[in-house]
Design an enzyme around this catalytic site. Structure first.
Site, PDB file in Angstrom:
ATOM      1  CB  ILE A  93      -1.055  -0.006   1.672  1.00  0.00           C
ATOM      2  CG1 ILE A  93      -2.039   0.698   0.912  1.00  0.00           C
ATOM      3  CG2 ILE A  93      -0.061   0.287   2.618  1.00  0.00           C
ATOM      4  CD1 ILE A  93      -2.720   0.242  -0.169  1.00  0.00           C
TER       5      ILE A  93
ATOM      6  CG  HIS B  44       4.174   0.880  -4.399  1.00  0.00           C
ATOM      7  ND1 HIS B  44       5.643   0.565  -4.761  1.00  0.00           N
ATOM      8  CD2 HIS B  44       4.430  -0.587  -3.349  1.00  0.00           C
ATOM      9  CE1 HIS B  44       6.715   0.738  -4.376  1.00  0.00           C
ATOM     10  NE2 HIS B  44       6.053  -0.327  -3.273  1.00  0.00           N
ATOM     11  NE  ARG B  45       3.790   7.696  -2.013  1.00  0.00           N
ATOM     12  CZ  ARG B  45       4.633   8.658  -1.674  1.00  0.00           C
ATOM     13  NH1 ARG B  45       4.576   9.458  -1.272  1.00  0.00           N
ATOM     14  NH2 ARG B  45       5.402   8.506  -2.330  1.00  0.00           N
TER      15      ARG B  45
ATOM     16  CD  GLU C 137      -7.492  -3.663   2.743  1.00  0.00           C
ATOM     17  OE1 GLU C 137      -6.992  -2.934   3.100  1.00  0.00           O
ATOM     18  OE2 GLU C 137      -7.380  -5.115   3.729  1.00  0.00           O
ATOM     19  CE1 TYR C 138     -14.349 -10.147   2.105  1.00  0.00           C
ATOM     20  CE2 TYR C 138     -13.234 -10.275   4.075  1.00  0.00           C
ATOM     21  CZ  TYR C 138     -14.069 -10.654   3.386  1.00  0.00           C
ATOM     22  OH  TYR C 138     -15.535 -11.505   3.810  1.00  0.00           O
TER      23      TYR C 138
ATOM     24  CB  ALA D 269     -12.167  -6.742   8.156  1.00  0.00           C
TER      25      ALA D 269
ATOM     26  CG  ASP E 254      -0.423   5.310 -14.670  1.00  0.00           C
ATOM     27  OD1 ASP E 254       1.086   4.408 -14.565  1.00  0.00           O
ATOM     28  OD2 ASP E 254       0.246   5.972 -13.828  1.00  0.00           O
TER      29      ASP E 254
ATOM     30  NE  ARG F  76       7.330  -2.420  -2.855  1.00  0.00           N
ATOM     31  CZ  ARG F  76       7.650  -2.239  -1.307  1.00  0.00           C
ATOM     32  NH1 ARG F  76       8.949  -3.099  -0.653  1.00  0.00           N
ATOM     33  NH2 ARG F  76       6.939  -1.052  -0.883  1.00  0.00           N
TER      34      ARG F  76
END
Ligand SMILES: Cc1cc2nc3c(=O)[nH]c(=O)nc-3n(C[C@H](O)[C@H](O)[C@H](O)COP(=O)(O)OP(=O)(O)OC[C@H]3O[C@@H](n4cnc5c(N)ncnc54)[C@H](O)[C@@H]3O)c2cc1C
EC number: 2.1.1.148
Length: 305
Positions: A111, A113-114, A120-121, A123, A212, A223
């Site tokens: 996350i 990487h802005r 997101e799921y 919770a 993009d 990464r």
């Protein structure tokens, strides 16, 4: 990573109903659409949508009225030129949307990487599944003595068995309590948004992630690199395989000018010139610190990725 029969059926349904389109189509991407690629023990990454192809990069670079492509060779040459000279905006014309299932501690790195769009799921709304990342014994390693941010030697059998037992036990005990806290059987039942706080960082979450191509390459450069933590690197590697099929020419340029390339400092370039001229350069005569010199000589030795 087993999906439920309903989830498998939904994916099969999507793949069984192709529609004609006037938009750019990448044959390589089409084969990946919707299909999950397993990563780690319960994770996956799957392509939900894409926009553009190699030709779209050239189309934007040439600000064309039509497709903007010339010959394949000519296009590849242009893409390589753009990548080589950091002419990044044509790559931003291509987009990729992924569905990723990943452990929470990996999500925390991801996350950062802005430049992507994320959903997101929840919770707060849904109950999380009892699914935890439990590493393979061969991935359990001791703290690295050279790199404070990395791992070194693989743990011995006895120690790794103990660690694995603790990881499993702790995760399941925390999940048992989570279930007990949210249960409304004979009690009010704690809100999901609060009960989740005792769940461990190896529980899986899921998100849709859209980015993009320029920023995706930046993510992959960092990464899919050996310095990245193994658990995020395997996701980056899986995405690299998709991108290679989606935009093969752009991916080849990325491999050539980013993934397999190195950056040298001004002092590094000067030392290299002196070495090529036959001078024996040492750290003392290089003008670099001991650490810079070590990194510089590692670059010169580094031939494999
Ligand atoms: C091996 C490794 C170790 C790391 N260790 C740590 C650590 O110990 N602690 C830690 O906190 N982080 C750590 N990080 C995370 C790292 O510092 C970055 O936050 C992360 O890699 C995202 O990079 P980014 O900002 O370039 O990417 P993105 O957020 O995708 O941004 C891409 C580019 O857009 C530009 N940009 C985006 N947002 C802004 C903004 N608000 N202002 C200006 N420019 C912007 C920048 O040029 C940036 O490079 C590590 C990363 C790696 C790969």
């Amino acid at each position: 990573m087993p999906l439920t029969p309903e989830q498998d059926a939904e994916i099969a349904d999507l793949r069984a109903t192709p529609r004609p389109t006037l938009r750019a189509v990448s044959e390589g991407a089409e084969k990946h659409l919707y299909v999950p690629k397993p990563v780690l023990d319960h994770g996956f990454v799957r392509m939900i949508d894409y926009m553009g192809d190699d030709a779209a990069i050239c189309q934007a670079a040439r600000v064309s009225y039509g497709r903007g492509t010339k010959s394949v060779q000519n296009d590849e040459g242009l893409i390589r030129y753009l990548m080589r000279h950091w002419h990044s905006t044509p790559f931003e014309m291509c987009e990729l949307k992924l569905h990723v299932k990943l452990p929470v501690f990996v999500a925390r790195q991801w996350i950062r990487h802005r430049t992507a769009n994320v959903n997101e799921y929840s919770a707060r709304y849904s109950i999380l599944d009892r699914e935890f990342y439990i590493p393979r014994a061969e991935d359990l390693a001791a703290q690295s003595s050279q790199n404070n941010q990395g791992r070194g030697e693989v743990l011995g059998a006895e120690e790794s068995a103990r660690v694995l037992d603790w990881l499993r036990e702790d995760a399941h005990r925390a999940y048992d309590h989570y279930e007990q806290m949210i249960s409304d059987d004979g009690q009010q039942g704690l809100a999901r948004e609060l009960a989740r706080m005792n769940l461990p960082a190896n529980i899986y979450t899921q998100w849709y992630w859209k980015v993009d191509l320029h920023n995706l390459f930046h993510f992959l450069r960092l990464r899919a690199d050996p310095h990245a933590q193994y658990e995020i690197r395997v996701y980056a590697d899986a995405i690299c395989e998709m991108v290679e099929d989606w935009v093969p020419a752009a991916y080849r340029a990325f491999e050539e000018y980013r993934l397999g390339s190195v950056t040298l400092s001004a002092s590094g370039v000067e030392c290299l010139r002196r070495m090529l001229a036959g001078e024996e350069v040492t750290q003392e005569t290089s003008g670099m610190s001991a650490r810079e010199w070590r990194e510089f000589t590692e670059v010169l030795k580094h031939t494999e990725r």
